[in-house]
Write an enzyme that holds these catalytic residues in place. Structure first.
Site, short mmCIF file in Angstrom:
data_model
loop_
_atom_site.label_atom_id
_atom_site.label_comp_id
_atom_site.label_asym_id
_atom_site.label_seq_id
_atom_site.Cartn_x
_atom_site.Cartn_y
_atom_site.Cartn_z
CD GLU A 113 -6.05 5.32 0.60
OE1 GLU A 113 -5.00 6.19 0.65
OE2 GLU A 113 -6.21 4.36 1.02
CG HIS B 269 -1.86 1.17 1.38
ND1 HIS B 269 -3.20 1.09 1.05
CD2 HIS B 269 -1.51 2.40 1.73
CE1 HIS B 269 -3.62 2.39 1.05
NE2 HIS B 269 -2.81 2.99 1.52
CD GLU B 270 1.39 3.54 3.92
OE1 GLU B 270 1.66 4.78 3.03
OE2 GLU B 270 0.50 3.48 4.57
CG HIS C 125 0.21 6.41 -0.70
ND1 HIS C 125 -0.66 7.19 -1.13
CD2 HIS C 125 -0.38 5.63 0.25
CE1 HIS C 125 -1.89 6.97 -0.61
NE2 HIS C 125 -1.65 5.92 0.38
#
Lengths: 502, 502
Positions: A295, A265-266, A269
């Site tokens: 997101e 997820h990170e 980003h």
């Protein structure tokens, strides 16, 4: 480039460098800083922020901006120059519209309210938090009035996080999402089928998890020569230039999968920030178009890639090599099922793909009602629990597992929650568009060929930085405005197959 | 406190906070930053430094300073208020006396000269570096002229690092040191005795070294709730407030002792900064009195404590527990001998306590000659080698092991070297004074009771921050001006016993 634009860019570059420094201070505080340095760091942050604020809201910015605007009236409205000035105008207006006294009061109340919230959650005592929350919504209403809006005070707030988005847009999005989601949750429950995810548990030394997750995100395309990964109490991504974008991960010694998906997820980003064009470095065009678009990148990698069957096939042998216990006994389908278990639950951040957006819908509905006064703070716990029952069929046993769970409102982040759902919807819409160009997407994932995927995102999203409003960007990237349809289609296909219902 | 002083302090506090932030940027660059972020970091540093410089050299500082000076003419000359203003005046004059154009040229040339030096050292090619060094000395002469001096241009330079120190003072110190040191080296060589330090070699995993050295410096009194230790290519100490003072260590997998003494050395610096009085935080009185006084703290812990027989007795059981191989076979005397082996060698940073200051003397003599033109840069290698032969009886086989070894001149740090010797001399003079109050010093060390030692340093040195000039501080702490006598007495006693000569 005009002379004024030249001056504006150079002036803003200095400000941006100071902002990047502020980012480092904050990253360091959450990863490296010794515990007793809290006060010194707060002073450093406050000093730096006050310089930045004064520089940016100065007469000089206003004058340069006005000059640029008048000089560029004839220029191509889609040129970087015009867009840079337009983005700066937005930022400048937002920074100057709220009176200094209100900014200060908000900052002070935010600090107090944060502390009270921590205590209230720990003690599971909503009434302790209620007065602070009430004041936060009152101040936020003032903030919305200062910023100005067309139809609903919420317009002014969501626009801070999702430029161009309105209350009505958000209502419309959720209206098209809600019935189908509620039905999907019901359909799944009615199958009576459930996957066992205890097979994911084991004993995972943190150092090994760190190395493993780092190798995975590197394989996806996260450039570690321009980033790094560290353990931290909360996973986050923080960039201080396109060449220095760092992620953090929280490690659970019994459940590798948590750190794995948090890392992916990170990294999603981070790859977005690393994809900022070099020419945008230290300009207002650097960074993500909005929180929702940001997101969409993290969710794309986490869900569209990471929670796919193809990804399970790719990663399983790797998992088995490094962590034979427990993964040696698993096949790819079992892994796929275990990481896609749908189960209504109390805590948003632990929710699965199907129920997640119902958590957001609930927060959106409640925060708009708290804002326009149709719900009073003291009735929040009951309203929360009633909606949990309505959307997810469960009632939190206490407020710590209910309306006290999130930090957002305590921090004054009102109008922020919908960006999570926007990110989810857009991640599926991007996948749909990507499949036109990369029809073999699943094969690429299964073979670990992630670079064409990243390339597609670079080309259709990253390359534009903050140049376009999210609404314009979505149309450029996918050919149509943001809608819930691709996301619903994605969920329905995936979970009908997983849970075997019609 | 006068109104003007109040204003000055508050203005300087903002500047100091920005300086602390600069410290963090630099620490991060050397420990955490991803490799490709170099350019972005350089821009961030340059932007921040330019803001700091403009703020500090502004008309506002000048006016507030002048007001404070006139308001405080009647105040106690030893009060914090008067001293704060005096320290600020020194800093302000230094920051404003050098013309901006020269500052810029120095900065630019420093960057170039650094690069050339790296290449010249790697290729062992002095002639590559010579033109850059020549220019560096020419620019430094201009710098000295701008700063002004009474007798010798060197006065202006050493004063930057060791406030109040002059060329003549330095000559006098070395004059009283040199003959005794040269003789001591000769005496030791003539014993024909040598200690075997191969017994210190082994296989030391870095993670274990990290934990071990961290426990040692914590035992000495380094407060890890206000600091941290990280691996880095070069050991250094960096503080960004008294509550955030970090050290780095370089680990050699075959020689634990390197990281151990480097850690103790840096912790000595760090304990000084951590000992800054709370009231001095974010004022010009925070920090060390001078580089020499700072070095006295690191050398005190490294040598007066760390290389003592008593310390060997304390640390040996700990070493044996964590690293049975090789320490299980050693006794405390063998350890003491091995870490105190005297051996003339080419590289300053690897020199023992006896020969170290001869390396500094050589540099001091050469840099003053290069500065006043009595030595030309092209003759430096020969002059260097001749002095090495004269003082240490050895001749470097090449310039990489000779006049190219240090980074200092390439960085424009001319007038800096003597602070190392000042630190050494002062460390022994502090020990002599401490023994008056703590006659059982050796017993305390042997029993690991380091806190009275740190307390003594806190009380006699740390508590004053930058309030007094080093010369004043030394008299306050030890009752007399800095001299070479205590250091020579310490060396003679220690090494006569170790090498058994009369």
């Amino acid at each position: 480039m005009t002379h004024a634009l030249d001056q504006l860019k150079s002036y803003l570059a200095s400000i941006t460098r100071l902002q990047q420094i502020g980012g480092l201070l904050s990253w360091d505080q959450q990863t490296m800083m010794p515990p007793k340095a809290t006060n010194a760091r707060a002073e450093q942050m406050a000093t730096l922020e006050s310089f930045i604020h004064n520089l940016f809201t100065s007469q000089k910015t206003a004058e340069l901006l006005a000059k640029c605007e008048s000089e560029l009236t004839e220029a191509d409205p889609d040129s970087d120059e015009v867009r840079l000035v337009r983005v700066t105008r937005r930022d400048y207006d937002q920074a100057t519209k709220i009176p200094a006294a209100l900014v200060e009061e908000l900052a002070r109340h935010q600090a107090q309210s944060h502390e009270v919230w921590v205590q209230a959650r720990r003690e599971n005592n909503f009434s302790l938090f209620a007065p602070a929350l009430e004041k936060m919504f009152a101040l936020t209403r003032q903030k919305a009035e200062s910023l100005g809006y067309q139809h609903h005070p919420y317009d002014a707030l969501i626009d801070l996080y999702e430029p161009g988005m309105t209350y009505n847009d958000t209502v419309a999005l959720f209206d098209s999402l809600k019935p189908a989601l509620v039905e999907l949750v019901k359909n799944i429950a009615e199958t009576g089928r459930q996957f066992d995810d205890s097979c994911l548990q084991g004993d995972f030394p943190i150092a090994k998890q760190h190395t493993f997750t780092q190798e995975v995100v590197q394989a996806l395309g996260y450039d570690l020569t321009r980033g790094r990964q560290d353990p931290a109490p909360h996973p986050f991504c923080s960039g201080f230039s396109r060449d220095d974008v760092r992620i953090t991960t929280r490690f659970d010694t019994h459940l590798l999968i948590k750190a794995l998906f948090a890392s992916i997820h990170e990294a999603g980003h981070a790859m977005y920030d690393q994809g900022t064009p070099e020419a945008y470095e230290a300009t207002p065009l650097a960074g993500g178009a909005s929180l929702g678009v940001h997101e969409s990148q993290s969710r794309f990698w986490e869900n569209m890639v990471g929670r796919s069957y193809a990804f399970c096939k790719w990663i399983l042998p790797r998992l088995q090599e490094v962590f034979p216990d427990p993964f040696a006994n698993l096949n790819a389908l079992e892994l796929y099922q275990a990481i896609n278990r749908v189960q209504p639950s109390f805590i948003r951040v632990e929710a699965d793909e199907v129920t997640y957006n119902l958590h957001i819908l609930l927060r959106f509905e409640l925060e708009t009602q708290l804002l326009d006064g149709t719900l009073s703070v003291r009735d929040l716990p009951d309203a929360w629990n009633a909606k949990m029952q309505e959307y997810l069929g469960i009632t939190p046993p206490n407020d710590a597992l209910g309306c006290l769970q999130d930090i957002h409102w305590a921090e004054g982040l009102i109008g922020y929650f919908p960006t999570y759902t926007i990110g989810n919807l857009l991640s599926a819409q991007l996948r749909e568009a990507m499949l036109q160009d990369l029809p073999n997407l699943e094969t690429l994932i299964e073979q670990g060929e992630f670079s064409p995927i990243l390339q597609w995102l670079r080309q259709h999203i990253h390359v534009y930085g903050r140049k376009f409003l999210p609404q314009e960007l979505v149309i450029r990237a996918t050919g149509k405005p943001l809608s819930a349809a691709p996301y619903l289609a994605y969920l329905q296909t995936k979970f009908k197959e997983l849970y075997a219902f019609k």
